[in-house]
Scaffold this active site. Structure first.
Site, PDB file in Angstrom:
ATOM      1  N   ARG A  76      41.655  37.546  44.765  1.00 54.09           N
ATOM      2  CA  ARG A  76      42.790  38.168  44.069  1.00 54.09           C
ATOM      3  C   ARG A  76      43.178  39.476  44.768  1.00 54.09           C
ATOM      4  NH1 ARG A  76      45.489  38.496  39.036  1.00 54.09           N
ATOM      5  NH2 ARG A  76      45.446  40.536  38.009  1.00 54.09           N
TER       6      ARG A  76
ATOM      7  N   TYR B 223      46.263  49.004  44.965  1.00 54.66           N
ATOM      8  CA  TYR B 223      46.276  48.261  46.226  1.00 54.66           C
ATOM      9  C   TYR B 223      47.013  48.999  47.338  1.00 54.66           C
ATOM     10  CZ  TYR B 223      44.444  44.466  43.446  1.00 54.66           C
ATOM     11  OH  TYR B 223      43.653  43.710  42.626  1.00 54.66           O
TER      12      TYR B 223
ATOM     13  N   HIS C 193      49.795  42.244  35.759  1.00 55.07           N
ATOM     14  CA  HIS C 193      49.374  43.570  35.317  1.00 55.07           C
ATOM     15  C   HIS C 193      50.352  44.109  34.278  1.00 55.07           C
ATOM     16  CE1 HIS C 193      46.895  44.549  39.192  1.00 55.07           C
ATOM     17  NE2 HIS C 193      46.192  43.898  38.290  1.00 55.07           N
TER      18      HIS C 193
ATOM     19  N   ARG D  98      43.533  35.109  38.280  1.00 55.25           N
ATOM     20  CA  ARG D  98      42.120  35.362  38.016  1.00 55.25           C
ATOM     21  C   ARG D  98      41.357  34.043  37.961  1.00 55.25           C
ATOM     22  NH1 ARG D  98      45.341  38.405  34.568  1.00 55.25           N
ATOM     23  NH2 ARG D  98      45.133  40.676  34.777  1.00 55.25           N
TER      24      ARG D  98
ATOM     25  N   HIS E  86      36.239  37.470  43.057  1.00 54.84           N
ATOM     26  CA  HIS E  86      37.444  38.204  42.654  1.00 54.84           C
ATOM     27  C   HIS E  86      38.160  38.824  43.854  1.00 54.84           C
ATOM     28  CE1 HIS E  86      39.848  39.634  39.315  1.00 54.84           C
ATOM     29  NE2 HIS E  86      39.855  40.860  39.812  1.00 54.84           N
TER      30      HIS E  86
ATOM     31  N   LYS F 209      45.561  37.495  30.256  1.00 53.72           N
ATOM     32  CA  LYS F 209      44.891  38.301  29.241  1.00 53.72           C
ATOM     33  C   LYS F 209      45.831  38.550  28.069  1.00 53.72           C
ATOM     34  CE  LYS F 209      41.687  40.678  32.337  1.00 53.72           C
ATOM     35  NZ  LYS F 209      41.223  41.980  32.862  1.00 53.72           N
TER      36      LYS F 209
END
Length: 300
Positions: A249, A281, A272, A150, A246, A174
């Site tokens: 990514r 995806y 993730h 990111r 973004h 994150k």
């Protein structure tokens, strides 16, 4: 009060105190949360953290079967997306399962990605000269596209995070979760060419820090600064369609899957928490295959 009830109350307090929502609006949000929690109980899902993208799809199907109006479904999904955005901000969850749900049409909102000719145009911009900031932008583009991290994660890269012997970078994602992501020879060469220029720039402005990416004054490049740099690169490449940073990514993940990478590996590389977040995806690659077939096959 259960932990889930506490999270709901914290969110409602946030709507009232920080967003200044009216009592009626807050009540509507509360009812939407209660309705969703009833669904989770029926599915034997105990916590909000356990909810995946597929659970959200099942919930949408259930709402449709109950003959709710499109407006009502849109409101419920909007409420839950806001709630999960709040949980994400509070580091309660690592991924928002409502991110790619289009409430307007009850369909998947597919991530956009760069086509190969667009990527070539972007790379031409950052390889046009060897000025300090051009070299910095080269690192930026090679690392973002080459690792799929990111923009915010890229801004946090420090020199000690680079393991050149293994060609890997320590990434803090994150929820402060750490992971190692590999980078290729193009990113390695870009970093090698850039570091001496970075040192010169920081010496000139008497700066001392470990941030990999710096601005024209030698200070650490912020997330906002990276977005600005990428926007300039995109503008110089004369790309005409609506584009956002973004998408690099998204392009990383799509290209890996198109070239045979397995889903679990892509999930780990992207950081993730849930495989469902990565499965989005596969829809992108299927849509791309279909559009290519329809465009080029004589009997499509």
């Amino acid at each position: 009060m259960t932990q889930e009830g506490k999270l709901e109350q914290q969110f409602l307090d946030y709507l009232h105190s920080e967003r200044n929502y009216s009592v009626n609006t807050s009540t509507a949000y509360e009812n939407d949360l209660l309705d969703f929690r009833r669904f989770l109980n029926e599915q034997a899902i105990e916590t909000y953290q356990q909810v995946t993208f597929l659970d959200v799809r099942i919930y949408l199907t259930e709402l449709k079967q109950k003959s709710f109006s499109r407006t009502t479904v849109a409101r419920k999904i909007s409420s839950l997306r806001s709630f999960y955005t709040f949980l994400l901000r509070e580091n309660v969850i690592a991924e928002n399962p409502f991110t790619y749900v289009s409430h307007a049409k009850n369909q998947l909102r597919l991530p956009k990605f760069f086509y190969s000719e667009e990527m070539e145009a972007l790379f031409q911009v950052v390889y046009e000269d060897n000025e300090t900031l051009t070299l910095r932008d080269r690192v930026l583009l090679e690392v973002l596209y080459g690792t799929g991290i990111r923009v915010s994660e890229c801004a946090g890269i420090l020199l000690p995070d680079l393991d050149t012997s293994y060609q890997a970078i320590l990434i803090r994602g994150k929820g402060n979760k750490e992971r190692y992501v590999p980078f290729g020879v193009y990113a390695e060469d870009a970093i090698t060419d850039y570091l001496p220029k970075r040192t010169e720039l920081m010496t000139r402005y008497k700066k001392s820090h470990d941030a990999l990416l710096v601005n024209h004054y030698g200070d650490p490049l912020t997330t906002r600064g990276i977005r600005y740099c990428l926007t300039k690169i995109i503008s110089k490449a004369s790309l005409t369609r609506k584009i956002h940073p973004h998408m690099l990514r998204h392009t990383f993940a799509t290209d890996l899957l198109n070239n045979g990478a397995d889903m679990r590996t892509v999930q780990e590389l992207l950081g993730h928490a849930s495989l469902a977040s990565t499965q989005i995806y596969t829809h992108v690659t299927k849509e791309h295959l279909k559009s290519t077939y329809m465009k080029h096959h004589p009997r499509a």
